[in-house]
Design an enzyme around this catalytic site. Structure first.
Site, PDB file in Angstrom:
ATOM      1  N   CYS A 248       0.780  -1.241   0.000  1.00 49.04           N
ATOM      2  CA  CYS A 248       0.000   0.000   0.000  1.00 49.04           C
ATOM      3  C   CYS A 248       0.810   1.289   0.000  1.00 49.04           C
ATOM      4  O   CYS A 248       0.570   2.159  -0.827  1.00 49.04           O
ATOM      5  CB  CYS A 248      -0.944  -0.001   1.197  1.00 49.04           C
ATOM      6  SG  CYS A 248      -1.984  -1.456   1.222  1.00 49.04           S
TER       7      CYS A 248
HETATM    8  C1  UGA Z   1      -1.217   0.028   5.718  1.00 49.47           C
HETATM    9  C2  UGA Z   1      -1.985   0.937   6.683  1.00 49.47           C
HETATM   10  O1  UGA Z   1      -1.394   0.883   7.988  1.00 49.47           O
HETATM   11  C3  UGA Z   1      -3.454   0.522   6.777  1.00 49.47           C
HETATM   12  O2  UGA Z   1      -4.161   1.438   7.600  1.00 49.47           O
HETATM   13  C4  UGA Z   1      -4.051   0.525   5.361  1.00 49.47           C
HETATM   14  O3  UGA Z   1      -5.403   0.105   5.382  1.00 49.47           O
HETATM   15  C5  UGA Z   1      -3.259  -0.413   4.479  1.00 49.47           C
HETATM   16  O4  UGA Z   1      -1.881   0.021   4.447  1.00 49.47           O
HETATM   17  C6  UGA Z   1      -3.861  -0.374   3.109  1.00 49.47           C
HETATM   18  O5  UGA Z   1      -3.806   0.692   2.480  1.00 49.47           O
HETATM   19  O6  UGA Z   1      -4.488  -1.350   2.699  1.00 49.47           O
HETATM   20  P1  UGA Z   1      -0.108  -2.399   5.896  1.00 49.47           P
HETATM   21  O7  UGA Z   1       0.510  -2.063   4.575  1.00 49.47           O
HETATM   22  O8  UGA Z   1      -0.760  -3.707   6.085  1.00 49.47           O
HETATM   23  O9  UGA Z   1      -1.199  -1.276   6.275  1.00 49.47           O
HETATM   24  O10 UGA Z   1       1.062  -2.319   6.976  1.00 49.47           O
HETATM   25  P2  UGA Z   1       1.613  -1.275   8.021  1.00 49.47           P
HETATM   26  O11 UGA Z   1       1.493  -1.833   9.377  1.00 49.47           O
HETATM   27  O12 UGA Z   1       1.059   0.073   7.813  1.00 49.47           O
HETATM   28  O13 UGA Z   1       3.171  -1.265   7.667  1.00 49.47           O
HETATM   29  C7  UGA Z   1       3.670  -0.766   6.429  1.00 49.47           C
HETATM   30  C8  UGA Z   1       5.179  -0.788   6.439  1.00 49.47           C
HETATM   31  O14 UGA Z   1       5.710   0.193   7.329  1.00 49.47           O
HETATM   32  C9  UGA Z   1       5.778  -2.125   6.890  1.00 49.47           C
HETATM   33  O15 UGA Z   1       6.887  -2.457   6.087  1.00 49.47           O
HETATM   34  C10 UGA Z   1       6.210  -1.862   8.311  1.00 49.47           C
HETATM   35  O16 UGA Z   1       7.261  -2.677   8.733  1.00 49.47           O
HETATM   36  C11 UGA Z   1       6.645  -0.405   8.213  1.00 49.47           C
HETATM   37  N1  UGA Z   1       6.592   0.279   9.525  1.00 49.47           N
HETATM   38  C12 UGA Z   1       5.408   0.516  10.120  1.00 49.47           C
HETATM   39  C13 UGA Z   1       7.775   0.686  10.107  1.00 49.47           C
HETATM   40  O17 UGA Z   1       8.886   0.469   9.574  1.00 49.47           O
HETATM   41  N2  UGA Z   1       7.710   1.338  11.306  1.00 49.47           N
HETATM   42  C14 UGA Z   1       6.537   1.599  11.933  1.00 49.47           C
HETATM   43  O18 UGA Z   1       6.567   2.230  13.019  1.00 49.47           O
HETATM   44  C15 UGA Z   1       5.351   1.169  11.326  1.00 49.47           C
END
Ligand code: UGA
Length: 457
Positions: A277
């Protein structure tokens, strides 16, 4: 109207979900769990059979139990065609994929196809239907593309057909909770009637409903993902400074995030954001802005800043072992984050590529994502390096005689890091890109622990 369940007040409309992938299935089951009768449809017959048999097609905590429970409840069932879906439901949610197309734009073909099929099935009917776009589409798509197509194919107008937007905010690994207990429900509608229908289907969800136009709702989705990606990138950039001036990024960000104007979530530094995403949505938003002649300073550099962080992660590994050539590297965690088997845009790909191109031999492990990672890796291995990466089914196998272990995703298993793992390695160096190993274990038993965002002691 198809007969809905009756709680308090008028009957709850029946919900239809088109597309039973990650998001559609979690969404449909959440409606069902919240006592709304739900019918689901997907064009893949084998997926429909799987779901009917109570088997989830994806790795997602809590989803198998939710699926089995809702099948038993008889509130959720899967139908075999568009006609059954649109005639069996009052409100039809389109949960169809919007993959990245050529040039980085989102590919609307699956949605257009779905709209054509739904529109054809709706032709001739007189009962009101509300079609809700849940898939992530660039602002203006519901009103500018989907509505005219739907009206043309179905030969209906606003007297019998409503179009609305209702973006989803489900994060993988936490989908069940996010679907059942959303923090907010964002809906974009063009009429009071559609707002009422959506209020009725979400009646049993304990969350505020924020009502706006379809274009605004579409924008909320993109702006939310872009903002979260900015937060992560911000923490990543500060982490590089922390490594040089001294300290630990988690302690710094904990105090930064304690200011409620900033908030503590999404400030955990790592190897760069991955997932299907963030990158896709930021690119689509930047492209749309560019088309409109808007030049952005912050968002247009986000992807580049993210790539720089992944290269920084490789540089940390290189620094830890001196030179990559001939080194044996254990790569732990292939999913784009812990808790999922999804490898889309996982930082493990550029990381593994950098490592093998630098001359290292990589052995990789993941509790859930090996199969998905292997499939993609084997389709496009870096030139001449197809044999430089192999897969292991246990962490022990991966660590045996390794010169360094690299933690790319913070799976709970890796957090346990028992001393016997250190002993298996040729050189006991761990480059922990997520600071997964808890502080008390980081320097126990002779590990040379290097944490992304943590200055060397
Ligand atoms: C993200 C959004 O969080 C959701 O709200 C949204 O619905 C979704 O995209 C979508 O558009 O469908 P997701 O991609 O499943 O969800 O995962 P996230 O938890 O947001 O993580 C995204 C990336 O950021 C991962 O690689 C994660 O490791 C990284 N991340 C996240 C970090 O490096 N640090 C953080 O503090 C949080």
């Amino acid at each position: 109207m198809p007969t809905g369940s009756r709680s308090r007040g008028p009957p709850t409309p029946v919900v239809g979900v088109a597309g039973l992938g990650y998001m559609g299935l979690a969404t449909g089951l959440a409606f069902s769990r919240r006592r709304v009768r739900t019918v689901g449809y997907d064009i893949r017959p084998e997926l429909r059979d799987r779901i009917r048999a109570g088997k989830t097609p994806i790795y997602e905590a809590g989803l198998p139990e939710l699926l089995r429970g809702e099948i038993q409840s008889h509130r959720f069932h899967v139908v075999d065609g568009w006609a059954d879906l649109v005639h069996g439901a009052d409100v039809i949610f389109l949960c169809l994929p919007t993959p990245r197309g050529p040039g980085g734009r989102i590919d609307l073909r699956p949605i257009r196809q779905g709209v054509r099929e739904a529109g054809a099935a709706l032709r001739g009917g007189t009962e009101y239907r509300l079609v809700v776009v849940k898939s992530t589409v660039v602002p203006g798509t519901t009103d500018g593309v989907i509505r005219p197509l739907m009206e043309r194919v179905s030969r209906r107008d606003s007297t019998t057909l409503g179009l609305a937007s209702n973006p989803e905010f489900l994060a993988e690994g936490n989908m069940v909770q996010d679907a059942l207990e959303p923090e907010r429900i964002v809906v974009g509608v063009s009429s009071a009637r559609d707002a009422r229908l959506l209020r009725a289907v979400y009646r049993n969800f304990p969350a505020p409903m924020l009502i706006q136009s379809p274009t605004e709702a579409e924008l909320v989705k993109y702006a939310s993902n872009a903002f979260l990606a900015v937060k992560v990138t911000f923490a990543n950039e500060i982490s590089r400074l922390v490594e040089r001036v001294g300290g630990d990024i988690d302690r710094v960000m904990e105090s930064v995030g304690a200011d409620s104007r900033i908030g503590s979530k999404f400030l955990s530094a790592g190897p760069g954001f991955g997932g299907s995403c963030f990158e896709k949505d930021v690119r689509a938003l930047v492209d749309r802005a560019r088309e409109l002649g808007i030049s952005w300073g912050l968002l247009s550099h986000l992807s580049e800043a993210n790539r720089a962080q992944t290269h920084h992660a490789t540089a940390l590994v290189r620094k830890a072992v001196g030179n990559l050539r001939g080194k044996s590297i254990a790569l732990l965690g292939l999913a784009f984050k812990a808790g999922t088997d999804d490898v889309r845009e996982s930082r493990a790909f550029p990381l593994a590529t950098d490592l093998v191109l630098g001359g290292a031999v990589v052995r990789a492990h993941d509790p859930a994502a090996v199969r998905n990672f292997r499939r993609v890796w084997e389709q496009t291995p870096p030139a001449g390096k197809s044999k430089a990466l192999t897969f292991c089914s246990t962490v022990e196998e991966c660590l045996r005689s390794a010169d360094v272990a690299v933690i790319q995703a913070a799976w709970p298993l890796y957090r346990t890091w028992p001393e016997r793992w250190t002993k298996l390695m040729r050189r006991p160096i761990v480059v922990d890109l997520r600071r997964a190993i808890p502080e008390p274990r980081r320097h126990r038993g002779g590990i040379g622990w290097v944490g992304l965002g943590v200055a060397a002691r």
